[in-house]
Design a protein around this motif. Structure first.
Motif, PDB file in Angstrom:
ATOM      1  N   THR A  42       0.840  -1.198   0.000  1.00  0.00           N
ATOM      2  CA  THR A  42       0.000   0.000   0.000  1.00  0.00           C
ATOM      3  C   THR A  42       0.869   1.240   0.000  1.00  0.00           C
ATOM      4  O   THR A  42       1.875   1.313   0.739  1.00  0.00           O
ATOM      5  N   THR A  43       0.500   2.216  -0.824  1.00  0.00           N
ATOM      6  CA  THR A  43       1.181   3.524  -0.835  1.00  0.00           C
ATOM      7  C   THR A  43       0.142   4.604  -0.566  1.00  0.00           C
ATOM      8  O   THR A  43      -1.054   4.422  -0.819  1.00  0.00           O
ATOM      9  N   VAL A  44       0.628   5.756  -0.038  1.00  0.00           N
ATOM     10  CA  VAL A  44      -0.271   6.869   0.241  1.00  0.00           C
ATOM     11  C   VAL A  44       0.407   8.175  -0.188  1.00  0.00           C
ATOM     12  O   VAL A  44       1.628   8.333  -0.039  1.00  0.00           O
ATOM     13  N   THR A  45      -0.383   9.080  -0.746  1.00  0.00           N
ATOM     14  CA  THR A  45       0.099  10.421  -1.097  1.00  0.00           C
ATOM     15  C   THR A  45      -0.908  11.435  -0.579  1.00  0.00           C
ATOM     16  O   THR A  45      -2.060  11.082  -0.263  1.00  0.00           O
TER      17      THR A  45
ATOM     18  N   SER B 297      -4.621   9.959  -0.901  1.00  0.00           N
ATOM     19  CA  SER B 297      -4.842   8.931  -1.923  1.00  0.00           C
ATOM     20  C   SER B 297      -4.037   7.693  -1.580  1.00  0.00           C
ATOM     21  O   SER B 297      -2.825   7.766  -1.360  1.00  0.00           O
ATOM     22  N   ALA B 298      -4.743   6.522  -1.522  1.00  0.00           N
ATOM     23  CA  ALA B 298      -4.079   5.239  -1.255  1.00  0.00           C
ATOM     24  C   ALA B 298      -4.212   4.344  -2.478  1.00  0.00           C
ATOM     25  O   ALA B 298      -5.262   4.307  -3.130  1.00  0.00           O
ATOM     26  N   LYS B 299      -3.155   3.606  -2.754  1.00  0.00           N
ATOM     27  CA  LYS B 299      -3.158   2.626  -3.832  1.00  0.00           C
ATOM     28  C   LYS B 299      -2.688   1.300  -3.257  1.00  0.00           C
ATOM     29  O   LYS B 299      -1.610   1.214  -2.653  1.00  0.00           O
ATOM     30  N   VAL B 300      -3.553   0.232  -3.425  1.00  0.00           N
ATOM     31  CA  VAL B 300      -3.214  -1.102  -2.914  1.00  0.00           C
ATOM     32  C   VAL B 300      -2.952  -2.007  -4.107  1.00  0.00           C
ATOM     33  O   VAL B 300      -3.816  -2.161  -4.989  1.00  0.00           O
ATOM     34  N   SER B 301      -1.793  -2.612  -4.156  1.00  0.00           N
ATOM     35  CA  SER B 301      -1.401  -3.492  -5.249  1.00  0.00           C
ATOM     36  C   SER B 301      -1.110  -4.881  -4.685  1.00  0.00           C
ATOM     37  O   SER B 301      -0.675  -5.027  -3.540  1.00  0.00           O
ATOM     38  N   SER B 302      -1.355  -5.939  -5.512  1.00  0.00           N
ATOM     39  CA  SER B 302      -1.039  -7.305  -5.091  1.00  0.00           C
ATOM     40  C   SER B 302       0.180  -7.796  -5.841  1.00  0.00           C
ATOM     41  O   SER B 302       0.522  -7.307  -6.922  1.00  0.00           O
ATOM     42  N   ALA B 303       0.807  -8.803  -5.264  1.00  0.00           N
ATOM     43  CA  ALA B 303       2.006  -9.364  -5.873  1.00  0.00           C
ATOM     44  C   ALA B 303       1.694 -10.064  -7.182  1.00  0.00           C
ATOM     45  O   ALA B 303       2.566 -10.232  -8.040  1.00  0.00           O
ATOM     46  N   THR B 304       0.437 -10.500  -7.335  1.00  0.00           N
ATOM     47  CA  THR B 304       0.069 -11.261  -8.536  1.00  0.00           C
ATOM     48  C   THR B 304      -0.552 -10.390  -9.613  1.00  0.00           C
ATOM     49  O   THR B 304      -0.826 -10.873 -10.710  1.00  0.00           O
ATOM     50  N   GLY B 305      -0.826  -9.133  -9.297  1.00  0.00           N
ATOM     51  CA  GLY B 305      -1.500  -8.274 -10.252  1.00  0.00           C
ATOM     52  C   GLY B 305      -3.000  -8.290 -10.127  1.00  0.00           C
ATOM     53  O   GLY B 305      -3.693  -7.488 -10.761  1.00  0.00           O
ATOM     54  N   ALA B 306      -3.520  -9.183  -9.320  1.00  0.00           N
ATOM     55  CA  ALA B 306      -4.956  -9.178  -9.069  1.00  0.00           C
ATOM     56  C   ALA B 306      -5.313  -7.927  -8.285  1.00  0.00           C
ATOM     57  O   ALA B 306      -4.523  -7.427  -7.476  1.00  0.00           O
TER      58      ALA B 306
ATOM     59  N   THR C  43       0.378  -1.999   5.211  1.00  0.00           N
ATOM     60  CA  THR C  43       0.373  -0.611   5.688  1.00  0.00           C
ATOM     61  C   THR C  43       1.408   0.179   4.900  1.00  0.00           C
ATOM     62  O   THR C  43       2.535  -0.279   4.684  1.00  0.00           O
ATOM     63  N   SER C  44       1.003   1.358   4.505  1.00  0.00           N
ATOM     64  CA  SER C  44       1.913   2.190   3.714  1.00  0.00           C
ATOM     65  C   SER C  44       3.024   2.764   4.581  1.00  0.00           C
ATOM     66  O   SER C  44       2.923   2.810   5.821  1.00  0.00           O
ATOM     67  N   ALA C  45       4.060   3.244   3.933  1.00  0.00           N
ATOM     68  CA  ALA C  45       5.045   4.084   4.616  1.00  0.00           C
ATOM     69  C   ALA C  45       4.383   5.430   4.948  1.00  0.00           C
ATOM     70  O   ALA C  45       3.487   5.878   4.224  1.00  0.00           O
ATOM     71  N   PRO C  46       4.784   6.081   6.025  1.00  0.00           N
ATOM     72  CA  PRO C  46       4.129   7.340   6.392  1.00  0.00           C
ATOM     73  C   PRO C  46       4.517   8.483   5.456  1.00  0.00           C
ATOM     74  O   PRO C  46       5.625   8.541   4.926  1.00  0.00           O
ATOM     75  N   VAL C  47       3.583   9.375   5.266  1.00  0.00           N
ATOM     76  CA  VAL C  47       3.816  10.628   4.542  1.00  0.00           C
ATOM     77  C   VAL C  47       3.657  11.769   5.541  1.00  0.00           C
ATOM     78  O   VAL C  47       2.673  11.802   6.297  1.00  0.00           O
TER      79      VAL C  47
END
Length: 815
Positions: free
Chosen positions: A629-632, A647-656, A709-713
């Motif tokens: 997860t990333t956050v901006t 804004s949060a973006k959640v990505s999976s290792a498989t692309g799903a 959990t994303s890294a903090p911004v």
């Protein structure tokens, strides 16, 4: 005896007496129904599966002519050394005995007769009985001791003094006698102290021989119940090797008189062999006695009963007699038309169980440690089940579906499969039935079972002929194909023209072939192409949800050449996909498997040279896919009360694409929860205090995806800029009159800027007033301005969440 000592005793029997010998010699069939329990189960058959038996590749391979009818079951020894004749050397050998008193050794692969030996003239139509072939010679199934390479066989021969039985001990490699054959003689004392002598003229030796306790046992009945005053049920034994008769024997009716001068209590069991339990005790089922229905006492006459006899034949240890034995006697309703199956040891409080059925169509389920005795009002058994009239015998196997045992009945014209549950008390329940196998003669037939361990079970059955069709038919059923079993195969397997004598034939499965002996022939069924096995492998396993899994089927064969064709990959009844073979392998890739375990199988299609085959199930485990997860934030920095978009973006290792919710957090405080859309989530916040904030986005996961959990911004919130405007009235004003100055202070993003406003005339402070929370204004009334022009300014001092600001110069004219 304790259960432990019972098991130890059984192990001793296995090591020193040849009990249950087929289990110690993989692929060999050394006794009737495969073992001394009489299970009929060959669990060491890897080649025959429901997939390939149900294909066009399975069928009749060859027919071997024989010199007479075969009532016995074929036996089979792999890698047997033939030591005489023109075909000396190692062969996989089928041993078949005919009613012409001929024993054959036949090469199982080619059908070539390696040896045949005749042991005398058979007896023609004994007593005029037509419940058999015209010739009666070897009727019972012989038995093999693989340790000593000995075939024990009971021969019925016409001698100058009359019919006689001789038991032979034949060398398997030459079919010659190892010791002199033993003439069968015996006697028993009747209740009036007279001696009753065994007379071969009146005794039919139909049940299979039994090798147990280092002894060979044979049971005898009658010919068509003829001369019932001279025929009785005998159980005899001889020491293996020497053929020395046992000191004791048993006659199941020792009464000196009966109302109709009718004795019998025969052992015939439609050819089913006596069985033995873990302790070497012998179990048989007896038939009818005097038709008055009055002669049973359980001691001097034990008709219509399951009887357990000690290994030395001296003692009846236990019996079960149905409560309606009298009716059975009166109607010729032999309980002894079928045999007794001793089940392999079971868990629970009843480890030793047995089943038996006869003409009356009821299969009795018994505690083999306490068969049930006799009661005139009830049957003291574990259960009684309708199976159809049974000139037949049961089979047994363990089913892979639930790892529970099954009992197979074959009364009437149906195969029925009964599920055995041991807890809380033993019981049987109907799991599946076949279609009718048709046929004629008396009701019932015989079955056997093949499997590879407990996988790929197949039930085999042979029908009986009819007046319009003398053929017997071989059937194969899949017991795990629904409540009505799928018929995998049906094919003519010989003929049986002697319709007055039942075809009590057992299909024998050995090393990928099915052997059926009938009238003047042995038919060998198998595959018309090379047998294959299919195995499955997958990578990765376990696999993450949404990830690509490569499943590879490898098709093996022991013959030269490489299988071609296609492989179909399945999950249960659902086809996942098909792949073409290349270099003996086919690979299928899939990324749509749901979370959890999947039982994947593969079916090879076969080609002109290789037989179709199905793989064992591969368990593919699909686990949650890892996420990140990333956050901006924007804008950053921001001002107090300014709307900030997180804004949060959640990505999976498989692309799903993950689903679920994201929590936006400021340190440990939750700012809000948002549902993901296409893997993204946004949250607008405008209530951040003036300082630096550590913003994170926490994805709480879903059944298919792990949490992350994303890294903090760092979001910097500054004081809001303000604007201050100044107005006066009246302007111009007259000296000495009051002038009202109004300063309005507004934050850039709203809110209340509540600090003081300083009013100046040039550089001189002429007033200080707070900003009103309701009007956002500070008001000044000044009446001391001198005549002239004044440069008036208002300065908002700032404070809290708002920055300072100053108004433009207002020129106030005083006249």
């Amino acid at each position: 005896m304790t259960p432990v000592s019972r098991v130890l005793g059984f192990l001793v029997l296995l090591c020193f007496s040849g009990a249950t010998v087929s289990q110690a010699w993989p692929q060999s069939i050394t006794t009737y129904h495969y073992d001394n329990n009489r299970t009929g189960w060959n669990s060491n058959e890897p080649n025959l599966t429901p997939t390939n038996v149900g294909s066009s590749y399975f069928g009749l391979l060859r027919t071997v002519p024989l010199d007479d009818q075969v009532d016995s079951q074929p036996l089979y020894m792999p890698a047997m050394n033939i030591t005489s004749g023109q075909f000396q050397g190692t062969h996989d050998v089928v041993y078949v005995a005919t009613e012409n008193n001929t024993v054959y050794a036949i090469d199982a692969e080619s059908g070539v007769v390696l040896l045949n030996a005749n042991f005398g003239t058979p007896v023609h139509q004994p007593l005029g009985c037509d419940n058999n072939a015209p010739n009666v010679g070897i009727t019972s199934t012989p038995v093999i001791d693989p340790v000593s390479n000995t075939l024990y066989v009971m021969v019925y021969t016409q001698q100058s003094a009359g019919p006689a039985y001789l038991i032979h001990a034949l060398d398997l490699g030459s079919l010659t006698d190892k010791v002199a054959p033993r003439l069968v003689t015996a006697s028993q004392t009747l209740t009036n102290n007279s001696t009753f002598n065994f007379n071969a003229k009146y005794q039919r030796q139909r049940p299979a021989l039994l090798l147990a306790n280092s002894n060979v046992y044979a049971a005898f009945g009658s010919f068509c119940d003829y001369s019932p005053n001279l025929s009785r049920g005998w159980l005899l034994g001889w020491q293996a090797g020497t053929l020395t008769p046992l000191a004791a024997n048993h006659v199941f009716n020792t009464q000196a008189t009966s109302p109709k001068n009718y004795f019998l209590s025969a052992i015939w069991m439609s050819g089913f062999g006596p069985s033995s339990d873990d302790l070497g005790n012998i179990l048989v089922v007896t038939g009818n006695s005097d038709p008055s229905g009055t002669t049973y006492d359980g001691t001097t006459n034990i008709q219509e009963s399951v009887v357990k006899v000690s290994p030395d034949l001296s003692t009846v240890l236990d019996v079960f007699t149905p409560s309606n034995w009298g009716s059975l006697d009166q109607t010729d309703g032999d309980f002894g038309a079928g045999g007794v199956l001793v089940l392999p040891d079971q868990p629970g409080s009843y480890p030793h169980l047995a089943v038996a059925a006869g003409k009356a169509a009821t299969m009795f389920f018994m505690n083999e440690d306490n068969l049930g005795g006799y009661s005139s009002t009830t049957n003291n058994v574990l259960g009684a089940y309708p199976v159809g009239a049974c000139w037949c015998g049961p089979s047994y196997f363990v089913d892979p579906v639930d790892s529970l045992p099954r009992v197979v009945s074959s009364g009437g014209r149906l195969v029925k499969v009964w599920r055995l549950k041991s807890s809380p008390s033993p019981s049987l329940s109907l799991a599946a039935s076949s279609v009718s196998i048709g046929g004629g003669q008396d009701l019932g037939f015989f079955t056997s079972v093949s499997s590879n361990g407990s996988s790929n079970p197949i039930i085999w059955a042979l029908s009986r002929p009819t007046t319009t069709d003398l053929s017997i038919y071989l059937y194969a059923f899949n017991p795990d194909s629904g409540t009505t079993m799928k018929t995998l195969f049906k094919g003519a397997a010989g003929t049986w023209p002697n319709l007055t004598g039942n075809a009590n034939l057992v299909p024998v499965v050995a090393k990928g072939q099915v052997l059926v002996a009938s009238h003047n022939q042995l038919e060998i069924f198998g595959f018309t192409a090379a047998v294959t096995t299919t195995t499955l492998a997958s990578s990765p396993n376990p696999s993450p949800y949404g990830g690509r899994v490569s499943i590879t089927a490898t098709v093996h064969s022991t013959t030269t050449g490489t299988p071609t064709g296609t492989v179909t990959f399945q999950e249960g009844a659902t086809t996942l996909g098909t792949a073409t073979m290349s270099s003996g392998k086919a690979t299928f890739t899939i990324s749509t498997l749901s979370l959890g375990t999947h039982s994947i199988t593969a079916v090879y299609s076969g080609d002109a040279n290789f037989v179709t085959s199905g793989s064992p199930a591969l368990v593919q485990t699909v686990i949650q896919s890892a996420t990140s997860t990333t956050v901006t934030s924007a804008p950053n920095p921001s001002q107090f009360n300014q709307s900030v978009v997180l804004s949060a973006k959640v990505s999976s290792a498989t692309g799903a694409i993950p689903t679920g919710k994201v929590l936006f957090k400021d340190g440990t405080s939750t700012l809000g929860t948002v549902v993901l859309t296409s893997g993204a989530a946004t949250l607008s916040v405008s209530n951040l205090a003036v300082r630096q904030h550590s913003i994170t986005a926490v994805y709480n996961g879903s059944p298919n995806f792990t949490t992350s959990t994303s890294a903090p911004v760092t979001q910097t919130v500054n004081k809001a800029t303000t604007t201050t405007t100044l107005a006066s009235t009246p302007n111009p004003s007259t000296a000495g009159s009051a002038v009202t100055f109004t300063a309005t202070v507004l934050g850039a993003y709203g809110g209340n800027a509540l600090a003081n406003v300083i009013l100046k005339d040039g550089t001189t402070t002429i007033g200080t007033s707070p900003v009103s929370a309701t009007t956002h204004q500070a008001n000044f009334v000044i009446s001391t301005l001198a005549v002239g022009a004044h440069n008036i300014t208002a300065t908002f001092s700032g404070g809290g969440n708002f920055a300072a600001s100053s108004s433009a110069i207002l020129q106030q004219v005083v006249q």
